[in-house]
Design a protein around this motif. Structure first.
Motif, short mmCIF file in Angstrom:
data_model
loop_
_atom_site.label_atom_id
_atom_site.label_comp_id
_atom_site.label_asym_id
_atom_site.label_seq_id
_atom_site.Cartn_x
_atom_site.Cartn_y
_atom_site.Cartn_z
N GLU A 124 0.84 -1.20 0.00
CA GLU A 124 0.00 0.00 0.00
C GLU A 124 0.87 1.25 0.00
OE1 GLU A 124 -3.08 -0.08 2.95
OE2 GLU A 124 -3.35 -2.25 2.71
N PHE A 125 0.42 2.25 -0.75
CA PHE A 125 1.17 3.49 -0.91
C PHE A 125 0.23 4.69 -0.85
CE2 PHE A 125 3.21 0.11 -3.24
CZ PHE A 125 4.55 0.25 -2.94
N VAL A 126 0.79 5.84 -0.54
CA VAL A 126 0.09 7.12 -0.66
C VAL A 126 0.86 7.90 -1.71
CG1 VAL A 126 -0.57 9.26 0.49
CG2 VAL A 126 -0.72 7.08 1.72
N ALA A 127 0.13 8.47 -2.66
CA ALA A 127 0.76 9.15 -3.79
C ALA A 127 0.67 10.66 -3.67
CB ALA A 127 0.11 8.71 -5.09
N GLN A 128 1.69 11.32 -4.19
CA GLN A 128 1.65 12.78 -4.28
C GLN A 128 2.50 13.23 -5.45
OE1 GLN A 128 3.38 14.87 -0.97
NE2 GLN A 128 4.86 13.25 -0.59
N ARG A 129 2.13 14.36 -6.01
CA ARG A 129 2.93 14.95 -7.08
C ARG A 129 4.11 15.67 -6.43
NH1 ARG A 129 1.69 15.71 -12.16
NH2 ARG A 129 -0.56 15.63 -11.80
N ILE A 130 5.29 15.39 -6.92
CA ILE A 130 6.49 16.10 -6.48
C ILE A 130 7.18 16.58 -7.75
CG2 ILE A 130 8.71 15.95 -5.32
CD1 ILE A 130 7.47 14.01 -3.36
N GLY A 131 7.23 17.88 -7.94
CA GLY A 131 7.77 18.44 -9.17
C GLY A 131 6.92 17.98 -10.34
N LYS A 132 7.57 17.41 -11.34
CA LYS A 132 6.85 16.91 -12.52
C LYS A 132 6.58 15.42 -12.44
CE LYS A 132 8.62 20.45 -15.60
NZ LYS A 132 9.35 20.74 -16.83
N GLY A 133 6.91 14.79 -11.31
CA GLY A 133 6.73 13.36 -11.15
C GLY A 133 5.68 13.03 -10.10
N TRP A 148 7.68 4.12 -5.10
CA TRP A 148 7.55 3.89 -6.53
C TRP A 148 7.38 5.26 -7.15
CZ3 TRP A 148 3.35 -0.50 -6.75
CH2 TRP A 148 3.89 -1.68 -6.21
N VAL A 149 8.23 5.58 -8.10
CA VAL A 149 8.25 6.93 -8.66
C VAL A 149 7.98 6.87 -10.16
CG1 VAL A 149 9.64 9.00 -8.97
CG2 VAL A 149 9.93 7.61 -6.90
N LEU A 150 7.02 7.69 -10.60
CA LEU A 150 6.77 7.87 -12.03
C LEU A 150 7.39 9.20 -12.42
CD1 LEU A 150 3.83 6.60 -10.75
CD2 LEU A 150 3.65 6.21 -13.19
N THR A 151 8.27 9.16 -13.41
CA THR A 151 9.02 10.35 -13.79
C THR A 151 9.21 10.37 -15.31
OG1 THR A 151 11.03 11.59 -13.29
CG2 THR A 151 11.27 9.22 -13.42
N ASP A 152 9.82 11.42 -15.80
CA ASP A 152 10.04 11.57 -17.25
C ASP A 152 8.72 11.37 -18.00
OD1 ASP A 152 12.75 11.91 -16.64
OD2 ASP A 152 13.16 9.77 -16.90
N ILE A 153 7.64 11.92 -17.45
CA ILE A 153 6.30 11.70 -17.99
C ILE A 153 6.10 12.53 -19.26
CG2 ILE A 153 3.85 11.98 -17.53
CD1 ILE A 153 4.60 11.62 -14.49
N ARG A 154 5.76 11.82 -20.34
CA ARG A 154 5.43 12.44 -21.62
C ARG A 154 4.12 11.85 -22.12
NH1 ARG A 154 10.84 11.68 -21.32
NH2 ARG A 154 12.17 13.50 -21.64
N THR A 155 3.61 12.35 -23.22
CA THR A 155 2.35 11.85 -23.77
C THR A 155 2.41 10.37 -24.09
OG1 THR A 155 1.98 14.02 -24.74
CG2 THR A 155 0.64 12.21 -25.59
N ASP A 156 3.57 9.93 -24.61
CA ASP A 156 3.67 8.55 -25.07
C ASP A 156 4.73 7.71 -24.35
OD1 ASP A 156 5.86 9.84 -26.08
OD2 ASP A 156 5.69 9.03 -28.09
N SER A 157 5.26 8.22 -23.24
CA SER A 157 6.27 7.45 -22.51
C SER A 157 6.40 7.94 -21.07
CB SER A 157 7.63 7.53 -23.21
OG SER A 157 8.12 8.85 -23.17
N PHE A 158 6.95 7.10 -20.22
CA PHE A 158 7.31 7.47 -18.86
C PHE A 158 8.28 6.44 -18.31
CE2 PHE A 158 3.64 4.73 -18.18
CZ PHE A 158 3.96 3.99 -17.07
N ARG A 159 8.92 6.81 -17.22
CA ARG A 159 9.83 5.92 -16.50
C ARG A 159 9.24 5.71 -15.11
NH1 ARG A 159 14.65 7.75 -13.33
NH2 ARG A 159 15.68 5.85 -12.63
N TRP A 160 9.24 4.48 -14.66
CA TRP A 160 8.81 4.11 -13.30
C TRP A 160 10.00 3.43 -12.66
CZ3 TRP A 160 9.09 -0.30 -10.58
CH2 TRP A 160 8.23 -0.51 -9.49
N TYR A 161 10.28 3.80 -11.41
CA TYR A 161 11.32 3.04 -10.71
C TYR A 161 10.88 2.78 -9.28
CZ TYR A 161 13.10 7.57 -8.91
OH TYR A 161 13.22 8.80 -8.31
#
Length: 183
Positions: A124-133, A148-161
């Motif tokens: 279980e996680f709590v999510a928040q926007r930090i900067g652009k991620g 778990w971080v979603l970053t480098d978010i674009r219309t057709d791609s993103f990175r999750w780590y």
């Protein structure tokens, strides 16, 4: 006389129509924007990092949809993809699970629950926007901090780590990276 049993397609059709929503519920307002860009299907390159420093690369498929009257987003994460799966696969790096992201109107946060029946994972996680991620923070079964971080978010791609700390958040260990491309 007992009622006839429902046919599989009738049961699934009713379930799917009750679960899926065409769009976000208007009550979410701007809160929907945190995750609505994920809606659709993604091809994913996966890199898993082992404790010994080695890495394992694989491919996955990731599908996102609005569910539950448009008040939540659910995903199905599959690695390896369905065409490559075999009945006797190892449980290690075997993912066929789901995450449910729901907005809590009381504290105005998104809560995330991840379940992988293959490995028994439940997190279980709590999510928040930090900067652009987007940072989804929680703890594993032993109480260690995870994110778990979603970053480098674009219309057709993103990175999750995904990272974990074994010293109360002083140092973080990268465990996996997903590089997603929209289908």
């Amino acid at each position: 006389m007992s009622p006839r049993p429902a046919l599989a397609h009738e049961t699934h059709s009713g379930f799917v129509s009750a679960l899926l929503s065409a769009k976000a519920n208007p009550e979410l307002g701007d809160a929907a924007s945190l995750y609505d860009w994920l809606i659709g299907s993604w091809d994913v390159r996966v890199v898993d990092y082992a404790e010994d420093g080695s890495l394992v690369e694989s491919r996955g498929e990731w599908h996102f949809a609005w569910v539950l009257d448009g008040r939540a987003i659910q995903d199905v994460w599959i690695d390896p993809p369905r065409p490559q799966r075999k009945p006797d696969m190892s449980r290690k790096n075997n993912r066929y699970g789901t995450a449910l992201r729901s907005f809590d109107p009381n504290d105005r946060t998104w809560k995330v629950i991840w379940i992988n029946p293959v490995t028994g994972a439940h997190e279980e996680f709590v999510a928040q926007r930090i900067g652009k991620g987007i940072v989804q923070a929680g703890r594993d079964a032993q109480g260690n901090p995870m994110r778990w971080v979603l970053t480098d978010i674009r219309t057709d791609s993103f990175r999750w780590y995904g990272e974990r700390s074994h010293d109360h958040g002083h140092r973080w260990t990268l465990e996996a990276e997903f590089f997603a491309r929209r289908l």
